[in-house]
Design a protein around this motif. Structure first.
Motif, PDB file in Angstrom:
ATOM      1  N   GLY A  98      -3.522  -5.512   8.833  1.00 19.14           N
ATOM      2  CA  GLY A  98      -4.368  -4.333   8.705  1.00 19.14           C
ATOM      3  C   GLY A  98      -5.183  -4.230   7.434  1.00 19.14           C
ATOM      4  N   ALA A  99      -4.988  -5.145   6.502  1.00 23.14           N
ATOM      5  CA  ALA A  99      -5.816  -5.122   5.286  1.00 23.14           C
ATOM      6  C   ALA A  99      -7.235  -5.533   5.671  1.00 23.14           C
TER       7      ALA A  99
ATOM      8  N   VAL B  97       0.956  -2.530   2.095  1.00 25.21           N
ATOM      9  CA  VAL B  97       1.497  -1.190   1.935  1.00 25.21           C
ATOM     10  C   VAL B  97       1.454  -0.503   3.287  1.00 25.21           C
ATOM     11  N   ARG B  98       2.608  -0.012   3.728  1.00 28.42           N
ATOM     12  CA  ARG B  98       2.663   0.702   5.004  1.00 28.42           C
ATOM     13  C   ARG B  98       2.439   2.188   4.777  1.00 28.42           C
ATOM     14  N   GLY B  99       1.886   2.829   5.772  1.00 23.26           N
ATOM     15  CA  GLY B  99       1.668   4.265   5.689  1.00 23.26           C
ATOM     16  C   GLY B  99       0.312   4.576   5.076  1.00 23.26           C
ATOM     17  N   GLY B 100       0.021   5.825   4.985  1.00 26.41           N
ATOM     18  CA  GLY B 100      -1.278   6.220   4.449  1.00 26.41           C
ATOM     19  C   GLY B 100      -2.361   6.043   5.490  1.00 26.41           C
TER      20      GLY B 100
ATOM     21  N   PRO C 142      -3.790   0.543   5.510  1.00 28.17           N
ATOM     22  CA  PRO C 142      -2.867  -0.354   4.802  1.00 28.17           C
ATOM     23  C   PRO C 142      -3.537  -0.929   3.562  1.00 28.17           C
ATOM     24  N   GLY C 143      -2.798  -0.999   2.488  1.00 29.37           N
ATOM     25  CA  GLY C 143      -3.328  -1.546   1.251  1.00 29.37           C
ATOM     26  C   GLY C 143      -2.618  -2.833   0.878  1.00 29.37           C
ATOM     27  N   LEU C 144      -2.958  -3.358  -0.278  1.00 30.92           N
ATOM     28  CA  LEU C 144      -2.346  -4.577  -0.772  1.00 30.92           C
ATOM     29  C   LEU C 144      -1.611  -4.273  -2.071  1.00 30.92           C
ATOM     30  N   ALA C 145      -0.496  -4.968  -2.274  1.00 29.31           N
ATOM     31  CA  ALA C 145       0.293  -4.817  -3.482  1.00 29.31           C
ATOM     32  C   ALA C 145       0.609  -6.192  -4.053  1.00 29.31           C
TER      33      ALA C 145
ATOM     34  N   ALA D 228       6.446   2.142   0.895  1.00 31.21           N
ATOM     35  CA  ALA D 228       6.942   1.155   1.847  1.00 31.21           C
ATOM     36  C   ALA D 228       6.073  -0.089   1.810  1.00 31.21           C
ATOM     37  N   LEU D 229       6.683  -1.233   1.498  1.00 35.76           N
ATOM     38  CA  LEU D 229       5.966  -2.497   1.395  1.00 35.76           C
ATOM     39  C   LEU D 229       6.546  -3.526   2.352  1.00 35.76           C
ATOM     40  N   ASP D 230       5.677  -4.372   2.867  1.00 39.12           N
ATOM     41  CA  ASP D 230       6.082  -5.528   3.668  1.00 39.12           C
ATOM     42  C   ASP D 230       5.584  -6.762   2.944  1.00 39.12           C
ATOM     43  N   GLU D 231       6.524  -7.489   2.318  1.00 38.58           N
ATOM     44  CA  GLU D 231       6.111  -8.667   1.558  1.00 38.58           C
ATOM     45  C   GLU D 231       5.544  -9.730   2.491  1.00 38.58           C
ATOM     46  N   VAL D 232       4.534 -10.425   2.008  1.00 36.53           N
ATOM     47  CA  VAL D 232       3.822 -11.441   2.782  1.00 36.53           C
ATOM     48  C   VAL D 232       4.044 -12.789   2.117  1.00 36.53           C
ATOM     49  N   ARG D 233       4.365 -13.787   2.899  1.00 35.31           N
ATOM     50  CA  ARG D 233       4.510 -15.149   2.387  1.00 35.31           C
ATOM     51  C   ARG D 233       3.291 -15.946   2.817  1.00 35.31           C
ATOM     52  N   LEU D 234       2.401 -16.199   1.886  1.00 38.48           N
ATOM     53  CA  LEU D 234       1.191 -16.966   2.170  1.00 38.48           C
ATOM     54  C   LEU D 234       1.268 -18.267   1.386  1.00 38.48           C
ATOM     55  N   ARG D 235       2.121 -19.145   1.821  1.00 32.51           N
ATOM     56  CA  ARG D 235       2.329 -20.390   1.102  1.00 32.51           C
ATOM     57  C   ARG D 235       1.650 -21.538   1.826  1.00 32.51           C
ATOM     58  N   LEU D 236       0.803 -22.238   1.109  1.00 26.41           N
ATOM     59  CA  LEU D 236       0.149 -23.415   1.668  1.00 26.41           C
ATOM     60  C   LEU D 236       1.019 -24.628   1.442  1.00 26.41           C
TER      61      LEU D 236
END
Length: 83
Positions: free
Chosen positions: A8-9, A37-40, A43-46, A69-77
């Motif tokens: 959603g970003a 960032v969930r809610g609001g 969605p934002g980024l942290a 409320a945060l949902d960590e993202v794993r963006l590993r190449l």
């Protein structure tokens, strides 16, 4: 980038994050510890840095109060795949 967009970003938020992650090298979305960032309304980024979560706002990365409320993202190449 696609995972952040899927969560959603918006494109503008992702581009702003890339611009503000200059110290993270050639692959900042892969190197930085990010979350959505969930809610609001939107969605934002942290970013997790120096022991705290920072949320990307109009003035850049800003510290936030606990309880977001945060949902960590794993963006590993896989660097070996890049040759």
């Amino acid at each position: 980038m696609a995972e952040l967009l899927r969560r959603g970003a918006g494109h503008g938020a992702v581009r702003a994050a890339i611009d503000r992650l200059g110290g993270y090298g050639a692959w900042p979305l892969s190197e930085a510890r990010l979350a959505t960032v969930r809610g609001g309304r939107r969605p934002g980024l942290a970013l997790f840095e120096n022991g705290q979560w920072l949320v990307l706002g109009p003035r850049g990365w800003q510290a936030v109060a606990n309880g977001i409320a945060l949902d960590e993202v794993r963006l590993r190449l896989r660097r070996e795949a890049l040759g």
